[in-house]
Design an enzyme around this catalytic site. Structure first.
Site, PDB file in Angstrom:
ATOM      1  CD  GLN A 175      -4.288  -8.380   3.475  1.00  0.00           C
ATOM      2  OE1 GLN A 175      -4.799  -8.907   2.485  1.00  0.00           O
ATOM      3  NE2 GLN A 175      -4.722  -7.240   3.978  1.00  0.00           N
TER       4      GLN A 175
ATOM      5  NE  ARG B 156      -3.648  -2.334   2.094  1.00  0.00           N
ATOM      6  CZ  ARG B 156      -4.556  -2.753   2.938  1.00  0.00           C
ATOM      7  NH1 ARG B 156      -4.854  -2.013   3.979  1.00  0.00           N
ATOM      8  NH2 ARG B 156      -5.164  -3.887   2.734  1.00  0.00           N
TER       9      ARG B 156
ATOM     10  CB  ALA C  16     -14.174 -13.846   2.505  1.00  0.00           C
TER      11      ALA C  16
ATOM     12  CB  VAL D 218     -18.024  -9.187   3.137  1.00  0.00           C
ATOM     13  CG1 VAL D 218     -17.028 -10.262   2.765  1.00  0.00           C
ATOM     14  CG2 VAL D 218     -17.328  -7.968   3.722  1.00  0.00           C
TER      15      VAL D 218
HETATM   16  N1  DAH Z   1      -9.022  -7.281   1.962  1.00  0.00           N
HETATM   17  C1  DAH Z   1      -9.297  -6.507   3.146  1.00  0.00           C
HETATM   18  C2  DAH Z   1      -8.164  -5.545   3.424  1.00  0.00           C
HETATM   19  O1  DAH Z   1      -7.072  -5.795   3.035  1.00  0.00           O
HETATM   20  C3  DAH Z   1      -9.497  -7.407   4.338  1.00  0.00           C
HETATM   21  C4  DAH Z   1     -10.725  -8.212   4.223  1.00  0.00           C
HETATM   22  C5  DAH Z   1     -11.905  -7.739   4.757  1.00  0.00           C
HETATM   23  C6  DAH Z   1     -10.700  -9.448   3.616  1.00  0.00           C
HETATM   24  C7  DAH Z   1     -13.049  -8.474   4.704  1.00  0.00           C
HETATM   25  C8  DAH Z   1     -11.881 -10.207   3.553  1.00  0.00           C
HETATM   26  C9  DAH Z   1     -13.054  -9.697   4.110  1.00  0.00           C
HETATM   27  O2  DAH Z   1     -11.915 -11.417   2.986  1.00  0.00           O
HETATM   28  O3  DAH Z   1     -14.143 -10.459   4.062  1.00  0.00           O
HETATM   29  O4  DAH Z   1      -8.363  -4.541   4.017  1.00  0.00           O
END
Ligand code: DAH
Length: 335
Positions: free
Chosen positions: A216, A202, A301, A259
């Site tokens: 992650q 980022r 997720a 989501v």
């Molecule tokens: N991708 C999001 C982030 O990096 C984190 C995340 C939030 C992943 C909600 C998910 C989810 O799978 O359901 O900020």
């Protein structure tokens, strides 16, 4: 067949050339046993002299003894040269009795240890690991996850763009591991239970809890009749297994475009709630875009930050320690 003289000649040449390659006393002892010892080729020729024709017997006997004596002399010379070498080193004030420098063993980086532990706990919960590309298209990183160009949520995921492209699509460094939800759904049918580890990037300034590169692990579970109770149970089991059953955890509502509803899980750490993951029920649009009826299939997720998890595991108060390559810090983590 070669004559006995020829055999003796080649034996002598072999002994001399292998003597040249010897670099220490042990090897020298072995050389001596091999070429002049009781079971050497020379000794066995002497032992079997009676098989040599009468008229050559004396000549061969003398020759063998001569070679043996010669080799013995060479042995003594070389042996003495090793002794001199050690004596020289003592002369030059090298104390050969001092212990050597310790060889340090390497160890795994704390983030690797935390990542392995995370994947192990997830595998006990039934999630198998799969990796995806770090250079992504904005289609997978954003659009297919319901984050259109003008969506304010894109600000949260400002990132690095690459000069190269793929199929005429510009490439960026993925901001999260969520794009693998879509890639995996394109190729696989439910039931699905995957964990996706990897680096994310980022464009942001660093502070005690933020880095511009981090790891992650995304999880995705899709099947018939998956409910938010399954999500909650999975996240709780995960947290207790990772941080101990006395860990204080909190799920609170949050927003992520892919989501519905969305939540985040925070763990109590040093008097504050530290967010370690976002999660939620997979948006019905994503399920139907993958070709499944959202009235039949549902799923959850989550995306968790491994640096944050490592901070909790070892009570580390600043994320920036992980990438300063300071051995005093890194040495504290044993695999
Ligand atoms: N991708 C999001 C982030 O990096 C984190 C995340 C939030 C992943 C909600 C998910 C989810 O799978 O359901 O900020």
């Amino acid at each position: 067949m070669s004559t006995i003289n020829e055999q003796l000649d080649s034996l002598k040449t072999e002994a001399l050339s292998s003597l040249n390659n010897i670099i220490n006393k042990e090897e020298l002892m072995m050389w001596r046993t091999k070429y002049t010892g009781r079971s050497s080729a020379l000794s066995s020729i002497l032992k079997n002299l009676k098989d040599v024709p009468q008229e050559k017997r004396k000549e061969i006997g003398l020759l063998v003894n001569d070679i043996k004596k010669n080799l013995e002399l060479l042995f003594k010379d070389k042996d003495a040269s090793f002794d001199n070498k050690i004596a020289n080193e003592i002369d030059r004030n090298i104390d050969i009795s001092l212990p050597g420098l310790p060889v340090r063993n390497g160890s795994l980086h704390p983030i690797t240890i935390a990542l392995n532990k995370t994947l192990k706990v997830l595998s006990q919960l039934g999630f198998s690991s799969i990796e995806g590309p770090e250079a992504e298209t904005s289609h997978y990183n954003f659009d297919s996850l319901r984050i259109p160009d003008d969506h304010p949520a894109r600000d949260m995921w400002d990132t690095f763009w690459l000069d190269s492209s793929f199929n005429n699509e510009e490439l960026l460094l993925r901001t999260h591991t969520s794009p693998m939800q879509i890639r995996f759904l394109e190729e696989n049918d439910p039931p699905i239970r995957i964990a996706v580890p990897g680096k994310c990037y980022r464009y942001e300034s660093t502070d005690a809890t933020h880095e511009w590169m981090m790891h992650q692990v995304e999880i995705l579970a899709i099947d018939k009749n998956v409910s938010i109770a399954n999500l909650k149970a999975t996240l709780q089991s995960f947290a207790y297994e990772m941080f101990g059953s006395d860990a204080k955890i909190m799920l609170r509502n949050s927003y992520f475009p892919f989501v519905e509803p969305g939540v985040e899980m925070a763990v109590f750490f040093r008097g504050e709630w530290l967010e370690v993951m976002g999660a939620g029920m997979v948006h019905p649009d994503i399920i139907s875009a993958a070709g499944y009826d959202p009235n039949v299939y549902s799923g959850f997720a989550a995306g968790m930050g491994i640096e944050r998890i490592a901070m909790l595991l070892w009570d580390i108060d600043d994320i920036r320690y992980f990438y300063q390559n300071d051995l005093r810090f890194l040495k504290k983590f044993k695999n």
